[in-house]
Enzyme design. Structure first.
Site, PDB file in Angstrom:
ATOM      1  N   HIS A 139       0.835  -1.205   0.000  1.00  0.00           N
ATOM      2  CA  HIS A 139       0.000   0.000   0.000  1.00  0.00           C
ATOM      3  C   HIS A 139       0.874   1.261   0.000  1.00  0.00           C
ATOM      4  CE1 HIS A 139      -3.577   2.415   1.170  1.00  0.00           C
ATOM      5  NE2 HIS A 139      -2.684   3.121   1.840  1.00  0.00           N
ATOM      6  N   GLU A 140       1.888   1.290   0.866  1.00  0.00           N
ATOM      7  CA  GLU A 140       2.757   2.477   0.941  1.00  0.00           C
ATOM      8  C   GLU A 140       3.525   2.675  -0.353  1.00  0.00           C
ATOM      9  OE1 GLU A 140       2.651   4.819   3.313  1.00  0.00           O
ATOM     10  OE2 GLU A 140       0.956   3.568   3.850  1.00  0.00           O
ATOM     11  N   HIS A 143       1.367   4.280  -2.882  1.00  0.00           N
ATOM     12  CA  HIS A 143       1.301   5.752  -2.750  1.00  0.00           C
ATOM     13  C   HIS A 143       2.497   6.400  -3.468  1.00  0.00           C
ATOM     14  CE1 HIS A 143      -2.070   6.564  -0.134  1.00  0.00           C
ATOM     15  NE2 HIS A 143      -1.626   5.831   0.865  1.00  0.00           N
ATOM     16  N   GLU A 201      -6.280   6.873  -1.300  1.00  0.00           N
ATOM     17  CA  GLU A 201      -6.294   5.618  -0.559  1.00  0.00           C
ATOM     18  C   GLU A 201      -6.735   4.459  -1.441  1.00  0.00           C
ATOM     19  OE1 GLU A 201      -4.287   6.269   1.686  1.00  0.00           O
ATOM     20  OE2 GLU A 201      -5.301   4.932   3.063  1.00  0.00           O
TER      21      GLU A 201
HETATM   22 ZN   LIG Z   1      -2.687   5.110   2.395  1.00  0.00          ZN
END
Ligand SMILES: [Zn+2]
Length: 271
Positions: A139-140, A143, A201
């Site tokens: 997830h990071e 981003h 997100e």
């Molecule tokens: Zn996030």
């Protein structure tokens, strides 16, 4: 105050009108990009070194630090495979991946533009296992690949400094620029961290699930992980990670819808 706000809106809309957008290579969404990506990476290198000098990394030979490096390296390979498959390998040109675990009770993790990833030991009780960690790191990294810190930094720069460029702010107000950068990446520091927007997100979830799957981790692990995060939000000290990555039923439902796509990329380890 009113005048400042309207000036800000004018400069923001001007910024949006003239060129300064970045199109996400995976989702196609266009986001604000006023800051030169090369400068973002230079700032990342400086702030990463500064962060590690104040936050001692856990010895590379410890089991947890080894796990962070192993999971990170496999996800980075997954990122390469995926970006090659969609003809976007140039997006990660110049990435120099590093994966560090730091001793810090906060439950947090981030990836800077250019591939510098830090996991805080306080998040490990929530990730619980290697697949849970892969969900967070994927997830990071999502981003970072999606240029979200550039988008957040651009918004903050426009709000606080109008049409000034990052170079001029860096020379006149270097610590302000560093604070905005850290808040945009999710490092925290003086300004705290900025909350990621729902669309950011959702993009990071989609990309992260695919990256974790390609790395050999079951993307379905995202559901119990986010459920543990949501449960922890009710405690007396909610995880720092939740201040930047809100967790609720909407997010978990959104992830459920993203799972079928991610599962197409899933090859269990050793098969
Ligand atoms: Zn996030």
């Amino acid at each position: 105050m009113k005048r400042n706000l309207s000036l800000t809106l004018v400069s923001l809309s001007a910024a949006l009108t003239f060129s300064s957008c970045y199109t996400n290579p995976v989702t196609g969404r266009r986001g604000l990009s006023l800051v030169d990506e090369t400068q973002m990476r230079q700032m990342a290198d400086q702030q990463y070194v500064a962060f590690l000098s104040e936050n001692r990394p856990v010895s590379a030979s410890s089991r947890d630090a080894e796990m962070v490096k192993r999971v990170g390296t496999r996800i980075a390979n997954g990122v390469r495979t995926y970006m090659n498959s969609i003809g976007q390998q140039a997006e990660i040109n110049g990435y120099q991946w590093e994966f560090n675990l730091v001793n810090n009770n906060e439950a947090n993790a981030w990836c800077m533009p250019g591939g510098k990833v830090v996991v805080y030991s306080g998040i490990l009780p929530l990730t619980q296992n290697e697949a849970g960690l892969a969900i967070v790191m994927g997830h990071e990294i999502g981003h970072a690949i999606a240029h979200h810190s550039n988008e957040r930094m651009s918004q903050q720069m426009a709000l606080q400094f109008g049409s000034q460029t990052l170079s001029s702010v860096l020379s006149s107000r270097p610590s302000a620029a560093a604070n905005i950068f850290n808040a945009a990446v999710g490092v925290g520091g003086q300004l705290g961290s900025l909350k990621f927007a729902r669309n950011q997100e959702s993009e990071a979830d989609r990309m992260g699930l695919i990256f974790a799957a390609l790395a050999g981790y079951n993307p379905n692990e995202a559901i119990p992980f986010w459920q543990r995060m949501a449960a922890a939000s009710g405690g007396n000290k909610p995880p720092e990670f939740l201040s930047t990555h809100p967790s609720d039923e909407t997010r978990i439902n959104n992830i459920r819808q993203l799972l079928p796509e991610a599962m197409k990329y899933y090859r269990p380890q050793g098969k």
